[in-house]
Write a protein that holds these residues in place. Structure first.
Motif, PDB file in Angstrom:
ATOM      1  N   LEU A   1      10.270  -1.500   5.827  1.00 57.94           N
ATOM      2  CA  LEU A   1      10.636  -0.092   5.695  1.00 57.94           C
ATOM      3  C   LEU A   1      11.532   0.321   6.857  1.00 57.94           C
ATOM      4  O   LEU A   1      11.139   0.226   8.023  1.00 57.94           O
TER       5      LEU A   1
ATOM      6  N   LYS B   1      10.499   5.763   0.371  1.00 50.70           N
ATOM      7  CA  LYS B   1       9.194   6.332   0.710  1.00 50.70           C
ATOM      8  C   LYS B   1       9.388   7.633   1.481  1.00 50.70           C
ATOM      9  O   LYS B   1      10.138   7.681   2.452  1.00 50.70           O
TER      10      LYS B   1
ATOM     11  N   TYR C   1      13.075   0.614   1.552  1.00 48.57           N
ATOM     12  CA  TYR C   1      12.677  -0.791   1.629  1.00 48.57           C
ATOM     13  C   TYR C   1      13.914  -1.680   1.625  1.00 48.57           C
ATOM     14  O   TYR C   1      14.819  -1.521   0.812  1.00 48.57           O
TER      15      TYR C   1
ATOM     16  N   ASN D   1       7.860  10.034   3.991  1.00 51.19           N
ATOM     17  CA  ASN D   1       6.846   9.899   5.024  1.00 51.19           C
ATOM     18  C   ASN D   1       6.886  11.138   5.909  1.00 51.19           C
ATOM     19  O   ASN D   1       7.508  11.136   6.966  1.00 51.19           O
TER      20      ASN D   1
ATOM     21  N   THR E   1       0.815  -1.215   0.000  1.00 52.39           N
ATOM     22  CA  THR E   1       0.000   0.000   0.000  1.00 52.39           C
ATOM     23  C   THR E   1       0.848   1.264   0.000  1.00 52.39           C
ATOM     24  O   THR E   1       0.313   2.369   0.110  1.00 52.39           O
ATOM     25  N   ASP E   2       2.169   1.108  -0.128  1.00 55.58           N
ATOM     26  CA  ASP E   2       3.078   2.246  -0.047  1.00 55.58           C
ATOM     27  C   ASP E   2       3.512   2.708  -1.433  1.00 55.58           C
ATOM     28  O   ASP E   2       4.003   1.904  -2.238  1.00 55.58           O
ATOM     29  N   THR E   3       3.323   3.991  -1.713  1.00 55.82           N
ATOM     30  CA  THR E   3       3.849   4.577  -2.941  1.00 55.82           C
ATOM     31  C   THR E   3       5.303   4.965  -2.702  1.00 55.82           C
ATOM     32  O   THR E   3       5.604   5.736  -1.792  1.00 55.82           O
ATOM     33  N   CYS E   4       6.199   4.423  -3.509  1.00 57.43           N
ATOM     34  CA  CYS E   4       7.637   4.630  -3.310  1.00 57.43           C
ATOM     35  C   CYS E   4       8.282   5.172  -4.575  1.00 57.43           C
ATOM     36  O   CYS E   4       7.887   4.836  -5.693  1.00 57.43           O
TER      37      CYS E   4
END
Length: 261
Positions: free
Chosen positions: A134, A120, A129, A122, A89-92
């Motif tokens: 993370l 990412k 990653y 944040n 679910t993480d946009t990287c």
């Protein structure tokens, strides 16, 4: 910063604010008289939001060049922001790494991929990653004496993590842009570090005096890259810390021999 070769420019938001203010004032005077106090509160909130610099890292077009020299190779490591992707679910952001170095044995230029990194953003921190986990790399909202675990960058025969601790923080101006920075150190026992001394890390750019990612601290002369040569992106412009072209390689000349009579 002193000693930096500064190139390029960026559009400062504060220069745009008068125009934005004029547009919004007209918007709340739709019928020739001011609307309610609620509109003015909304107006002030919008202007305040526009004046807050958001955390930016690896924007489209971002490029880094780092020194590289090891045994019979000398050259640089090139990192480029190559778009983004979804991991779970993480946009990287995707960072593409490659090494370009002159080989003094073959007298040829060797080019090789160093793989991809997934970063990412944040809020105040930058995470990376590693093995589907993370890990925090940098935290620009950390307080003095805060610490966190950093991961390995490439497989080595030692522990896969290290530790950094914040010893200072502030704001510096580079290319006319105000950027937050933190200063971190690692204990001697840490197997992964940014450097064996205090390192200053800037938002948007990363470390200035060393590599973007942690280097190992358990084997001599085994590292991915060294000091930053250049950083650039389309909004920020470019800085060059080396005084030479970002992609320069050693110049090899033919030896001169004394004539034989």
């Amino acid at each position: 910063m002193d000693g930096f070769k500064k190139q390029g420019s960026h559009k400062r938001l504060d220069l745009l604010l008068p125009s934005i203010w004029h547009f919004l004032i007209k918007a709340v005077h739709l019928r020739g008289k001011p609307k309610t106090v609620k509109h003015y509160i909304l107006l002030l909130l919008l202007l305040n939001a526009l004046n807050i610099s958001s955390q930016v890292f690896a924007p489209p077009g971002a490029k880094w060049h780092f020194d590289y020299s090891n045994f019979y190779h000398t050259g640089f490591v090139f990192i480029e922001a190559a778009g983004d992707t979804l991991l779970g679910t993480d946009t990287c952001q995707i960072l593409q790494k490659k090494r370009i170095a002159f080989n003094f044995l073959t007298e040829q230029v060797d080019t090789g991929s160093l793989g991809l990194e997934f970063i990412k953003v944040n809020e105040g921190s930058i995470e990376i990653y590693r093995n589907n986990i993370l890990y925090k790399l940098y935290d620009f909202e950390a307080d003095i004496d805060d610490s966190w675990i950093i991961p390995y960058t490439f497989p080595m025969g030692c522990d896969s993590i290290g530790v950094v601790r914040v010893t200072g923080k502030g704001v510096g101006t580079i290319n006319g842009m105000d950027l937050r920075f933190i200063e971190v150190v690692s204990p001697d026992s840490s197997n992964w570090i940014f450097w064996d001394d205090t390192v200053r890390i800037f938002e948007r750019i990363g470390p200035i005096d060393t590599y973007l990612l942690p280097n190992q601290n358990c084997v001599t002369d085994a590292y991915e890259a060294g000091k930053l040569r250049c950083y650039s992106d389309p909004v920020f412009g470019e800085i060059n810390t080396s005084g030479s072209p970002c992609d320069s390689l050693p110049v090899v000349t033919e030896p001169e021999y004394a004539p034989i009579f």
